[in-house]
Design a protein around this motif. Structure first.
Motif, PDB file in Angstrom:
ATOM      1  N   LEU A   1       0.830  -1.281  -0.161  1.00 42.63           N
ATOM      2  CA  LEU A   1       0.024   0.010   0.113  1.00 42.63           C
ATOM      3  C   LEU A   1       0.906   1.153  -0.072  1.00 42.63           C
ATOM      4  CD1 LEU A   1      -2.722   1.167   0.198  1.00 42.63           C
ATOM      5  CD2 LEU A   1      -2.761   1.106   2.365  1.00 42.63           C
ATOM      6  N   LEU A   2       1.678   1.296   0.715  1.00 42.65           N
ATOM      7  CA  LEU A   2       2.955   2.474   0.869  1.00 42.65           C
ATOM      8  C   LEU A   2       3.567   2.436  -0.479  1.00 42.65           C
ATOM      9  CD1 LEU A   2       3.868   4.617   2.680  1.00 42.65           C
ATOM     10  CD2 LEU A   2       5.695   2.892   3.333  1.00 42.65           C
TER      11      LEU A   2
ATOM     12  N   VAL B   1       2.026   6.605  -6.920  1.00 32.56           N
ATOM     13  CA  VAL B   1       0.863   7.553  -7.511  1.00 32.56           C
ATOM     14  C   VAL B   1       1.508   9.067  -7.154  1.00 32.56           C
ATOM     15  CG1 VAL B   1      -1.463   8.490  -7.011  1.00 32.56           C
ATOM     16  CG2 VAL B   1      -1.071   5.979  -7.068  1.00 32.56           C
ATOM     17  N   ASN B   2       2.044   9.208  -5.968  1.00 31.81           N
ATOM     18  CA  ASN B   2       2.547  10.458  -5.669  1.00 31.81           C
ATOM     19  C   ASN B   2       3.528  11.142  -6.712  1.00 31.81           C
ATOM     20  OD1 ASN B   2       2.805  13.070  -4.180  1.00 31.81           O
ATOM     21  ND2 ASN B   2       4.692  12.232  -3.189  1.00 31.81           N
ATOM     22  N   THR B   3       4.441  10.033  -7.063  1.00 36.04           N
ATOM     23  CA  THR B   3       5.518  10.557  -8.161  1.00 36.04           C
ATOM     24  C   THR B   3       4.754  10.602  -9.534  1.00 36.04           C
ATOM     25  OG1 THR B   3       7.071   8.961  -6.818  1.00 36.04           O
ATOM     26  CG2 THR B   3       7.636   9.466  -9.097  1.00 36.04           C
ATOM     27  N   LEU B   4       4.059  10.009  -9.689  1.00 38.32           N
ATOM     28  CA  LEU B   4       3.120  10.246 -11.163  1.00 38.32           C
ATOM     29  C   LEU B   4       2.547  11.630 -11.256  1.00 38.32           C
ATOM     30  CD1 LEU B   4       1.841   6.481 -11.895  1.00 38.32           C
ATOM     31  CD2 LEU B   4       3.939   7.855 -12.996  1.00 38.32           C
ATOM     32  N   LEU B   5       1.851  11.883  -9.988  1.00 32.74           N
ATOM     33  CA  LEU B   5       1.235  13.347  -9.852  1.00 32.74           C
ATOM     34  C   LEU B   5       2.397  14.516 -10.075  1.00 32.74           C
ATOM     35  CD1 LEU B   5      -1.522  12.632  -7.316  1.00 32.74           C
ATOM     36  CD2 LEU B   5      -1.796  13.006  -9.839  1.00 32.74           C
ATOM     37  N   LEU B   6       3.117  14.113  -9.209  1.00 34.22           N
ATOM     38  CA  LEU B   6       4.513  15.307  -9.275  1.00 34.22           C
ATOM     39  C   LEU B   6       5.256  15.219 -10.531  1.00 34.22           C
ATOM     40  CD1 LEU B   6       6.191  17.056  -7.679  1.00 34.22           C
ATOM     41  CD2 LEU B   6       7.736  15.103  -7.329  1.00 34.22           C
TER      42      LEU B   6
END
Length: 180
Positions: A4-5, A11-16
């Motif tokens: 999960l982490l 997802v955070n990296t892709l959004l960034l």
């Protein structure tokens, strides 16, 4: 829990990366004026609603040194700039506009600089422009000058032939005329 982490980090990296890509695209658009396709994206305001070949609207205003400037009395090629103190793009464009104004045939009589706003910051811009242009003040967004030119975004630069718009652009170094 580890899976999960890992998913959340991915997802955070892709959004960034998506945000960085969008910021780079906006930066390129500001630098070039429009994207590579040659057409501004929907919602991208042109500097002026008046298009090349059209006459600007009528106006009659006094410059800061008391000279009356009227649209129907403009003669020859006239360089025009709309700038606002505190506008980052306007502040960055000011030195280029001053240099272009210095090189304008006919000198300051063939250059109009419209300073949008008032106060100490506007006074500083007036002082920088006064040696190279007839400086006009506009304290409201839809004042007579902004309305006559159809100014939609700042900074905005134009070249007139009499009271007919020859060219306009939001970047002074991209402002082309048939003679340039």
């Amino acid at each position: 829990m580890t899976v999960l982490l890992s998913v959340v980090c991915l997802v955070n990296t892709l959004l960034l990366l998506a945000v960085i890509r969008r910021l780079n695209e906006q930066n390129r658009m500001l630098r070039e004026g429009v994207p590579a396709g040659g057409r501004p994206p929907q919602g991208w305001p042109p500097p002026m609603a008046v298009e090349a070949g059209q006459r600007i609207g009528a106006f009659r205003v006094a410059s800061l040194d008391g000279e009356v400037v009227a649209s129907d009395e403009l003669e020859g090629e006239v360089l025009v700039g709309f700038l606002a103190p505190g506008c980052q793009a306007c502040d960055a464009s000011l030195p280029g506009f001053v240099e272009r104004a210095k090189a304008t045939p006919g000198g300051r009589d063939r250059v109009l600089a419209v300073v949008m706003g008032d106060g100490a910051a506007a006074a500083e811009v007036h002082e920088r422009l006064a040696p190279v242009a007839r400086v006009l003040a506009e304290n409201e967004e839809q004042g007579p000058l902004a309305t006559a030119f159809g100014v939609g975004a700042l900074p905005a630069f134009a070249v007139l032939s009499g009271s007919t718009l020859v060219a306009s652009h939001s970047l002074v170094d991209r402002l082309e005329t048939p003679a340039t």
